[in-house]
Design a protein around this motif. Structure first.
Motif, PDB file in Angstrom:
ATOM      1  N   LEU A 290       0.878  -1.177   0.000  1.00 14.75           N
ATOM      2  CA  LEU A 290       0.000   0.000   0.000  1.00 14.75           C
ATOM      3  C   LEU A 290       0.907   1.217   0.000  1.00 14.75           C
ATOM      4  N   GLU A 291       1.135   1.744  -1.182  1.00 12.85           N
ATOM      5  CA  GLU A 291       2.009   2.916  -1.331  1.00 12.85           C
ATOM      6  C   GLU A 291       3.285   2.789  -0.514  1.00 12.85           C
ATOM      7  N   GLY A 292       3.948   1.640  -0.692  1.00 13.46           N
ATOM      8  CA  GLY A 292       5.254   1.459  -0.037  1.00 13.46           C
ATOM      9  C   GLY A 292       5.185   0.858   1.360  1.00 13.46           C
ATOM     10  N   VAL A 293       3.977   0.682   1.875  1.00 15.10           N
ATOM     11  CA  VAL A 293       3.838   0.051   3.197  1.00 15.10           C
ATOM     12  C   VAL A 293       3.304  -1.362   2.964  1.00 15.10           C
ATOM     13  N   LYS A 294       3.913  -2.354   3.627  1.00 15.15           N
ATOM     14  CA  LYS A 294       3.418  -3.728   3.487  1.00 15.15           C
ATOM     15  C   LYS A 294       2.107  -3.879   4.261  1.00 15.15           C
ATOM     16  N   VAL A 295       1.212  -4.663   3.698  1.00 19.93           N
ATOM     17  CA  VAL A 295      -0.064  -4.953   4.382  1.00 19.93           C
ATOM     18  C   VAL A 295      -0.233  -6.458   4.433  1.00 19.93           C
ATOM     19  N   ILE A 296      -0.482  -6.988   5.621  1.00 19.88           N
ATOM     20  CA  ILE A 296      -0.780  -8.417   5.746  1.00 19.88           C
ATOM     21  C   ILE A 296      -2.144  -8.572   6.413  1.00 19.88           C
ATOM     22  N   PRO A 297      -3.123  -9.068   5.667  1.00 21.83           N
ATOM     23  CA  PRO A 297      -4.442  -9.299   6.272  1.00 21.83           C
ATOM     24  C   PRO A 297      -4.458 -10.578   7.115  1.00 21.83           C
ATOM     25  N   THR A 298      -5.242 -10.532   8.165  1.00 21.93           N
ATOM     26  CA  THR A 298      -5.486 -11.747   8.940  1.00 21.93           C
ATOM     27  C   THR A 298      -6.931 -11.708   9.445  1.00 21.93           C
ATOM     28  N   TYR A 299      -7.348 -12.764  10.134  1.00 24.70           N
ATOM     29  CA  TYR A 299      -8.733 -12.776  10.631  1.00 24.70           C
ATOM     30  C   TYR A 299      -8.925 -11.762  11.753  1.00 24.70           C
ATOM     31  N   HIS A 300     -10.149 -11.264  11.861  1.00 28.88           N
ATOM     32  CA  HIS A 300     -10.500 -10.322  12.915  1.00 28.88           C
ATOM     33  C   HIS A 300     -10.609 -11.075  14.248  1.00 28.88           C
ATOM     34  N   PRO A 301     -10.126 -10.481  15.349  1.00 23.50           N
ATOM     35  CA  PRO A 301     -10.224 -11.169  16.641  1.00 23.50           C
ATOM     36  C   PRO A 301     -11.658 -11.572  17.008  1.00 23.50           C
ATOM     37  N   ALA A 302     -12.660 -10.778  16.599  1.00 19.83           N
ATOM     38  CA  ALA A 302     -14.056 -11.148  16.913  1.00 19.83           C
ATOM     39  C   ALA A 302     -14.432 -12.449  16.192  1.00 19.83           C
ATOM     40  N   PHE A 303     -13.901 -12.630  14.999  1.00 25.90           N
ATOM     41  CA  PHE A 303     -14.129 -13.875  14.256  1.00 25.90           C
ATOM     42  C   PHE A 303     -13.467 -15.044  15.001  1.00 25.90           C
ATOM     43  N   LEU A 304     -12.287 -14.768  15.564  1.00 21.02           N
ATOM     44  CA  LEU A 304     -11.579 -15.827  16.303  1.00 21.02           C
ATOM     45  C   LEU A 304     -12.329 -16.230  17.573  1.00 21.02           C
ATOM     46  N   LEU A 305     -13.032 -15.256  18.168  1.00 12.43           N
ATOM     47  CA  LEU A 305     -13.802 -15.596  19.371  1.00 12.43           C
ATOM     48  C   LEU A 305     -14.916 -16.583  19.022  1.00 12.43           C
ATOM     49  N   ARG A 306     -15.442 -16.455  17.797  1.00  7.90           N
ATOM     50  CA  ARG A 306     -16.513 -17.373  17.364  1.00  7.90           C
ATOM     51  C   ARG A 306     -15.936 -18.642  16.747  1.00  7.90           C
ATOM     52  N   ASN A 307     -14.716 -18.545  16.260  1.00 13.52           N
ATOM     53  CA  ASN A 307     -14.093 -19.682  15.560  1.00 13.52           C
ATOM     54  C   ASN A 307     -12.662 -19.905  16.076  1.00 13.52           C
ATOM     55  N   PRO A 308     -12.554 -20.332  17.348  1.00 13.79           N
ATOM     56  CA  PRO A 308     -11.211 -20.418  17.944  1.00 13.79           C
ATOM     57  C   PRO A 308     -10.260 -21.342  17.193  1.00 13.79           C
ATOM     58  N   GLU A 309     -10.839 -22.279  16.418  1.00 13.37           N
ATOM     59  CA  GLU A 309      -9.969 -23.212  15.676  1.00 13.37           C
ATOM     60  C   GLU A 309      -9.161 -22.491  14.590  1.00 13.37           C
ATOM     61  N   ARG A 310      -9.535 -21.218  14.263  1.00 12.66           N
ATOM     62  CA  ARG A 310      -8.792 -20.481  13.238  1.00 12.66           C
ATOM     63  C   ARG A 310      -7.612 -19.685  13.812  1.00 12.66           C
ATOM     64  N   LYS A 311      -7.428 -19.787  15.145  1.00 10.73           N
ATOM     65  CA  LYS A 311      -6.341 -19.024  15.778  1.00 10.73           C
ATOM     66  C   LYS A 311      -4.973 -19.426  15.241  1.00 10.73           C
ATOM     67  N   ARG A 312      -4.848 -20.708  14.870  1.00 11.97           N
ATOM     68  CA  ARG A 312      -3.544 -21.191  14.391  1.00 11.97           C
ATOM     69  C   ARG A 312      -3.106 -20.407  13.150  1.00 11.97           C
ATOM     70  N   GLU A 313      -4.086 -20.102  12.261  1.00  9.29           N
ATOM     71  CA  GLU A 313      -3.754 -19.358  11.038  1.00  9.29           C
ATOM     72  C   GLU A 313      -3.268 -17.939  11.376  1.00  9.29           C
ATOM     73  N   VAL A 314      -3.902 -17.339  12.391  1.00 11.29           N
ATOM     74  CA  VAL A 314      -3.480 -15.985  12.800  1.00 11.29           C
ATOM     75  C   VAL A 314      -2.060 -16.053  13.367  1.00 11.29           C
ATOM     76  N   TRP A 315      -1.801 -17.121  14.112  1.00  8.30           N
ATOM     77  CA  TRP A 315      -0.445 -17.301  14.647  1.00  8.30           C
ATOM     78  C   TRP A 315       0.567 -17.392  13.493  1.00  8.30           C
ATOM     79  N   GLU A 316       0.194 -18.125  12.428  1.00  9.09           N
ATOM     80  CA  GLU A 316       1.079 -18.216  11.242  1.00  9.09           C
ATOM     81  C   GLU A 316       1.310 -16.824  10.651  1.00  9.09           C
ATOM     82  N   ASP A 317       0.243 -16.032  10.597  1.00 13.04           N
ATOM     83  CA  ASP A 317       0.350 -14.676  10.019  1.00 13.04           C
ATOM     84  C   ASP A 317       1.233 -13.778  10.889  1.00 13.04           C
ATOM     85  N   MET A 318       1.112 -13.935  12.207  1.00  9.96           N
ATOM     86  CA  MET A 318       1.959 -13.135  13.113  1.00  9.96           C
ATOM     87  C   MET A 318       3.429 -13.512  12.927  1.00  9.96           C
TER      88      MET A 318
END
Ligand code: URA
Length: 227
Positions: A186-214
């Motif tokens: 984004l105009e010279g700044v890197k952007v990495i999308p990940t799941y929203h924490p509210a989504f993780l509260l409803r779908n805790p099994e997706r936390k591993r993917e966020v950990w990969e993104d971090m």
């Protein structure tokens, strides 16, 4: 630069060109003042906040309690951008302080950082009624201020939290499942999308993917010699 100053410069330029057309030439008028030069001014966060004022640019001002501007390190290398304030944020005037916020705090700590070391903001600064999704006109009114915050902070990398953040920043309709975990520009700044924490509260099994993104964020910062 605010809209008034911008308009003033355009009027002045038009007037100087008019004088030039009348044969009054000693005034130095550039043929084309590039828009980028006019717009590239970097404001401090305090100046951006001042320009935002008691914002009434969109309908959300009628139902909000507070404007949630954003908080954190003004010189952060890493910025988190969510969707918009919820109930707790609207009450406290701070981003990500409710349940999803507590999870975001843990996510930040999982990469050995604190909330104070990063900057946290949202695509929109006022809570939509009943936490409905932000509407296009609201995003359009609000996002210039987020862009000014990004320009001011000048982070190296932005973590876009959830669909709205990722789609707005990257100007795409693609799904978050397709966008997450990849690095964009984004105009010279890197952007990495990940799941929203509210989504993780409803779908805790997706936390591993966020950990990969971090881990990707940490890896990118270290590969680019950024502490
Ligand atoms: N969800 C968001 O997207 N932002 C907040 O600030 C809080 C919850």
């Amino acid at each position: 630069m605010d809209e008034n100053s911008h308009e003033m410069i355009s009027n002045l330029k038009a007037y100087l060109e008019y004088l030039k057309g009348m044969g009054i030439v000693p005034l130095p008028v550039a043929e084309n003042i590039p828009e980028k030069v006019i717009r590239s001014e970097t404001l401090t966060l305090a100046e951006v906040r001042k320009e935002l004022g008691d914002c009434k640019r969109c309908k959300l001002h009628r139902t909000r309690r507070t404007i949630v501007f954003g908080e954190g390190n003004e010189k952060a290398t890493l910025m988190f951008i969510g969707e918009g304030p919820g109930y707790d944020e609207d009450v406290q005037g701070r981003p990500f302080v409710g349940k999803a916020g507590q999870l975001l705090t843990k996510i930040i700590q999982s990469i050995n950082l604190s909330r104070e070391e990063v900057y946290i903001a949202n695509i929109i600064k006022c809570r939509p009624p009943q936490n409905r999704n932000p509407e296009p006109d609201e995003i359009e009114s609000c996002s210039p201020f987020l862009m000014k915050q990004i320009t001011s902070i000048h982070p190296k990398i932005i973590c876009a939290l959830g669909t709205f953040s990722a789609q707005t920043l990257l100007k795409t309709d693609a799904k978050i499942t397709a966008l997450r975990g990849k690095l964009y520009d984004l105009e010279g700044v890197k952007v990495i999308p990940t799941y929203h924490p509210a989504f993780l509260l409803r779908n805790p099994e997706r936390k591993r993917e966020v950990w990969e993104d971090m881990k990707k964020i940490v890896e990118w910062l270290s590969n680019n010699n950024i502490a």
